[in-house]
Design a protein around this motif. Structure first.
Motif, PDB file in Angstrom:
ATOM      1  N   ASP A   1      -3.435   8.124  -2.628  1.00 54.49           N
ATOM      2  CA  ASP A   1      -2.705   7.575  -1.377  1.00 54.49           C
ATOM      3  C   ASP A   1      -3.396   6.415  -0.994  1.00 54.49           C
ATOM      4  O   ASP A   1      -4.613   6.020  -0.876  1.00 54.49           O
ATOM      5  CB  ASP A   1      -3.051   8.686  -0.501  1.00 54.49           C
ATOM      6  CG  ASP A   1      -2.344   8.229   0.872  1.00 54.49           C
ATOM      7  OD1 ASP A   1      -1.562   7.199   1.149  1.00 54.49           O
ATOM      8  OD2 ASP A   1      -2.437   8.893   1.792  1.00 54.49           O
ATOM      9  N   GLY A   2      -2.658   5.314  -0.571  1.00 54.61           N
ATOM     10  CA  GLY A   2      -3.347   3.906   0.117  1.00 54.61           C
ATOM     11  C   GLY A   2      -3.668   3.223  -0.949  1.00 54.61           C
ATOM     12  O   GLY A   2      -4.128   1.854  -0.502  1.00 54.61           O
TER      13      GLY A   2
ATOM     14  N   THR B   1       1.812   5.003   0.633  1.00 52.05           N
ATOM     15  CA  THR B   1       1.839   6.065   1.481  1.00 52.05           C
ATOM     16  C   THR B   1       1.897   7.410   0.901  1.00 52.05           C
ATOM     17  O   THR B   1       3.063   7.895   1.050  1.00 52.05           O
ATOM     18  CB  THR B   1       2.453   5.943   2.863  1.00 52.05           C
ATOM     19  OG1 THR B   1       4.106   6.145   2.424  1.00 52.05           O
ATOM     20  CG2 THR B   1       2.307   4.591   3.423  1.00 52.05           C
TER      21      THR B   1
ATOM     22  N   THR C   1       3.472  -1.563   3.739  1.00 51.48           N
ATOM     23  CA  THR C   1       3.449  -0.266   3.180  1.00 51.48           C
ATOM     24  C   THR C   1       4.648   0.257   2.455  1.00 51.48           C
ATOM     25  O   THR C   1       5.765  -0.032   2.729  1.00 51.48           O
ATOM     26  CB  THR C   1       2.965   1.016   4.148  1.00 51.48           C
ATOM     27  OG1 THR C   1       4.179   0.981   5.110  1.00 51.48           O
ATOM     28  CG2 THR C   1       1.641   0.533   4.771  1.00 51.48           C
TER      29      THR C   1
ATOM     30  N   ALA D   1       6.675   3.778   0.979  1.00 53.33           N
ATOM     31  CA  ALA D   1       6.399   5.099   0.906  1.00 53.33           C
ATOM     32  C   ALA D   1       7.497   5.729  -0.317  1.00 53.33           C
ATOM     33  O   ALA D   1       8.621   5.434  -0.106  1.00 53.33           O
ATOM     34  CB  ALA D   1       6.993   5.784   2.201  1.00 53.33           C
TER      35      ALA D   1
ATOM     36  N   ARG E   1       0.878  -1.036   0.045  1.00 56.41           N
ATOM     37  CA  ARG E   1       0.104  -0.030   0.051  1.00 56.41           C
ATOM     38  C   ARG E   1       1.008   1.373  -0.053  1.00 56.41           C
ATOM     39  O   ARG E   1       1.793   1.425   0.803  1.00 56.41           O
ATOM     40  CB  ARG E   1      -1.099  -0.026   1.245  1.00 56.41           C
ATOM     41  CG  ARG E   1      -1.883  -1.042   1.317  1.00 56.41           C
ATOM     42  CD  ARG E   1      -3.142  -0.741   0.331  1.00 56.41           C
ATOM     43  NE  ARG E   1      -3.890  -1.960   0.431  1.00 56.41           N
ATOM     44  CZ  ARG E   1      -4.927  -2.077  -0.472  1.00 56.41           C
ATOM     45  NH1 ARG E   1      -5.522  -1.022  -1.173  1.00 56.41           N
ATOM     46  NH2 ARG E   1      -5.888  -3.291  -0.567  1.00 56.41           N
TER      47      ARG E   1
END
Length: 391
Positions: A382-383, A327, A349, A351, A325
């Protein structure tokens, strides 16, 4: 522009696994097995003690037993344990006939004439049975296995001194550009330190091949051709960086295009759009002409060169991805597959790093993953779930 998949497919259709050769074990680390390896005998080849202690009959303990003999590892003398007796035994020593258990020395008073054993032991305690690791004739390693320390150990452990392998590809790395100077020397006006040859040579070695850094050459195509001729004899593959774009002073394109065996084209990716690939010489040595921007050349290596090296080593060629996912929102140009630098975390996640320029090597050094954005996607919220290539 050509797709990433089409460019990779041409590369993989061109390169070939290296021919097997027989090597001494000391030279086999990092190579790929080209044969199945089996054991001619069971391993262990005989029942032996797993601990220092006393070989006994389990039914005779606990109690005090006379110690009638010692047996050390490597002993070839036949020994036996009768009822009510013990033999002192060392780790790896063959089990005496009649004994069905080993009492660790820590469970005794350590006696050498007689020994006090104050607890009972089960039959088979601390005994390594013949063949419990490997049976005679059993294949211990299959062809296609990369030989690491443990694999090298089992090859030696089944008695082999030499083994047939596909060797590690020998890869020569050359940077191009009149602006490049060696790290450790002063910078003149308009100069930069050469980082690509170090990055790419390290990437070659990390990929399980032998990397040879040939340094940098300027913008003279004739000088580059001389360098290539020098290195062709020892190279299974050659990587260049720089000199493949559309402007003037592009020595790689100027030197190799007339040969007719290397093609230069735009690949629908970001970073790394200008790419060249082909073969050189009678042995058709693959050459990867990568772009000069540091991030572009490294991403190109991961996408195109590393799978080719895997094939040369006799390994599967797919580039593994994981789903994470993201960020932060992402943007990507339409029609190009983007490979954005990111930091993949243990919680699943990823980034994106803040500086995504193809020249920004410091940002690449802080990343541990490439976030893949497909050609038909221009915005990622985002996400959202994204595919990620681990670095």
């Amino acid at each position: 522009m050509r797709s990433v998949d089409a460019h990779l497919a041409e590369i993989l259709a061109t390169v070939r696994p290296l021919a097997p050769l027989e090597l001494e074990l000391e030279r086999a680390l990092g190579t790929t097995l080209a044969e199945d390896v089996s054991s001619p005998v069971p391993l262990p080849p005989f029942d032996n003690s797993a601990m220092d202690g006393y070989a006994v009959r389990a039914e005779d303990v606990p109690g005090t037993l006379p110690v009638i003999d010692d047996v050390a590892a490597g002993s070839d003398e036949l020994r036996a344990v009768g009822p009510g007796h013990a033999v002192r035994i060392m780790t790896g020593a063959p089990m005496p006939a009649g004994a069905d258990s080993v009492v660790p020395v820590e469970w005794t008073d350590g006696g050498t004439v007689s020994v006090l054993i104050n607890r009972d032991v089960p039959v088979g305690n601390a005994i390594r049975r013949a063949g419990e690791d490997v049976q005679a004739g059993e294949v211990v390693l299959k062809a296609g296995t990369v030989i690491g320390p443990a694999q090298l150990g089992i090859i030696a452990g089944v008695g082999r001194r030499r083994v047939w392998v596909r060797p590690q590809p020998r890869v020569v790395v050359i940077s191009t550009g009149a602006e490049l100077v060696e790290p450790g020397t002063p910078l003149g006006r308009g100069q930069i330190w050469d980082s690509n040859s170090f990055t790419l040579t390290a990437a070659v070695r990390e990929a399980g091949a032998e990397g040879f850094r040939a340094g940098s050459v300027g913008d003279d195509p004739a000088v580059l051709l001389d360098q290539l001729d020098t290195h062709l004899m020892r190279a299974d593959a050659i990587i260049t960086s720089g000199g493949v774009s559309m402007g003037a002073y592009e020595p790689v394109k100027e030197a190799l295009s007339p040969l007719g065996t290397v093609r230069f084209e735009k690949v629908a990716m970001q970073p790394g759009m200008p790419q060249g690939f082909g073969v050189l010489g009678d042995d058709r040595v693959p050459i990867f002409a990568l772009p000069g921007n540091p991030v572009s050349s490294f991403v190109s290596f991961m996408l195109f060169v590393r799978p080719a090296l895997d094939k040369m080593r006799g390994l599967p060629t797919g580039t593994a991805t994981v789903t994470a996912r993201v960020t932060g929102a992402l943007r990507s140009p339409s029609g190009r597959r983007s490979f954005l630098r990111g930091v993949l975390a243990s919680d699943g996640t990823v980034a994106p790093v803040h500086r995504q320029g193809s020249h920004q090597l410091a940002a690449l050094a802080s990343a541990n993953a490439l976030i893949v954005v497909p050609e038909d996607v221009t915005e990622v919220p985002d996400g959202a779930a994204v595919e990620v290539i681990r670095l």
